[in-house]
Design a protein around this motif. Structure first.
Motif, short mmCIF file in Angstrom:
data_model
loop_
_atom_site.label_atom_id
_atom_site.label_comp_id
_atom_site.label_asym_id
_atom_site.label_seq_id
_atom_site.Cartn_x
_atom_site.Cartn_y
_atom_site.Cartn_z
N MET A 1 0.85 -1.17 0.00
CA MET A 1 0.00 0.00 0.00
C MET A 1 0.90 1.23 0.00
O MET A 1 1.80 1.34 0.81
CB MET A 1 -0.89 -0.05 1.25
CG MET A 1 -1.71 1.16 1.47
SD MET A 1 -2.98 0.99 2.75
CE MET A 1 -2.05 0.58 4.19
N ARG A 2 0.65 2.13 -0.95
CA ARG A 2 1.42 3.38 -1.03
C ARG A 2 0.47 4.55 -0.86
O ARG A 2 -0.55 4.64 -1.52
CB ARG A 2 2.14 3.46 -2.36
CG ARG A 2 3.05 4.67 -2.45
CD ARG A 2 3.88 4.64 -3.68
NE ARG A 2 3.04 4.99 -4.83
CZ ARG A 2 3.50 5.13 -6.05
NH1 ARG A 2 4.76 4.89 -6.31
NH2 ARG A 2 2.70 5.47 -7.03
N LEU A 3 0.84 5.45 0.01
CA LEU A 3 0.01 6.57 0.39
C LEU A 3 0.71 7.87 0.03
O LEU A 3 1.89 8.04 0.32
CB LEU A 3 -0.22 6.49 1.90
CG LEU A 3 -1.08 7.51 2.58
CD1 LEU A 3 -2.50 7.44 2.07
CD2 LEU A 3 -1.05 7.25 4.06
N VAL A 4 -0.01 8.79 -0.63
CA VAL A 4 0.54 10.09 -0.98
C VAL A 4 -0.47 11.16 -0.59
O VAL A 4 -1.66 11.02 -0.87
CB VAL A 4 0.83 10.19 -2.50
CG1 VAL A 4 1.34 11.58 -2.86
CG2 VAL A 4 1.82 9.13 -2.94
N VAL A 5 0.02 12.22 0.06
CA VAL A 5 -0.83 13.35 0.40
C VAL A 5 -0.28 14.57 -0.31
O VAL A 5 0.90 14.89 -0.21
CB VAL A 5 -0.85 13.61 1.92
CG1 VAL A 5 -1.69 14.84 2.25
CG2 VAL A 5 -1.39 12.39 2.67
N ASP A 6 -1.14 15.25 -1.05
CA ASP A 6 -0.77 16.51 -1.69
C ASP A 6 -0.85 17.59 -0.61
O ASP A 6 -1.93 18.09 -0.28
CB ASP A 6 -1.73 16.81 -2.84
CG ASP A 6 -1.39 18.09 -3.57
OD1 ASP A 6 -0.63 18.93 -3.03
OD2 ASP A 6 -1.90 18.27 -4.69
N LEU A 7 0.29 17.91 -0.02
CA LEU A 7 0.32 18.85 1.10
C LEU A 7 -0.02 20.27 0.67
O LEU A 7 -0.37 21.10 1.51
CB LEU A 7 1.68 18.78 1.79
CG LEU A 7 1.98 17.43 2.44
CD1 LEU A 7 3.39 17.40 2.99
CD2 LEU A 7 0.97 17.11 3.53
N ASN A 8 0.06 20.56 -0.62
CA ASN A 8 -0.38 21.87 -1.11
C ASN A 8 -1.91 21.95 -1.16
O ASN A 8 -2.48 23.02 -1.03
CB ASN A 8 0.19 22.14 -2.51
CG ASN A 8 1.67 22.36 -2.46
OD1 ASN A 8 2.18 23.04 -1.59
ND2 ASN A 8 2.37 21.76 -3.39
N ARG A 9 -2.55 20.82 -1.35
CA ARG A 9 -4.02 20.77 -1.39
C ARG A 9 -4.61 20.61 0.00
O ARG A 9 -5.71 21.10 0.27
CB ARG A 9 -4.45 19.60 -2.27
CG ARG A 9 -5.95 19.52 -2.44
CD ARG A 9 -6.32 18.37 -3.32
NE ARG A 9 -6.04 18.75 -4.70
CZ ARG A 9 -6.46 18.09 -5.75
NH1 ARG A 9 -7.19 17.00 -5.60
NH2 ARG A 9 -6.18 18.48 -6.96
N CYS A 10 -3.90 19.93 0.89
CA CYS A 10 -4.39 19.67 2.25
C CYS A 10 -4.72 20.99 2.96
O CYS A 10 -3.92 21.93 2.95
CB CYS A 10 -3.34 18.90 3.05
SG CYS A 10 -3.80 18.60 4.77
#
Length: 78
Positions: A1-10
């Motif tokens: 499982m690979r998780l990515v968060v767009d910290l610019n969108r958060c």
């Protein structure tokens, strides 16, 4: 499982930290920390967190047991 968060969108709504606290942690009001290689035991909590993100900042890619790729979230990560 690979998780990515767009910290610019958060936007720091912290729904992910509430639903999967072992994977997502808020530092202060807006700084999100997360484990991009979350343990498979957290799969259901992470899926709920992805679905609950109001700005769709979280992307989750993982291979299920037969090797087929499944995706949840706003955008594809290759």
């Amino acid at each position: 499982m690979r998780l990515v968060v767009d910290l610019n969108r958060c936007q720091g709504y912290a729904q992910c930290a509430f639903l999967a606290p072992d994977v997502f942690t808020m530092h202060g009001d807006e700084a999100l920390m997360y484990d991009p290689q979350a343990d498979d035991a957290q799969r259901e909590n992470v899926r709920r967190a992805v679905d609950a993100c109001p700005v769709k900042a979280i992307t989750l890619d993982y291979a299920d047991l037969d090797g087929a790729e499944e995706k949840a979230g706003a955008s594809r990560v290759d």
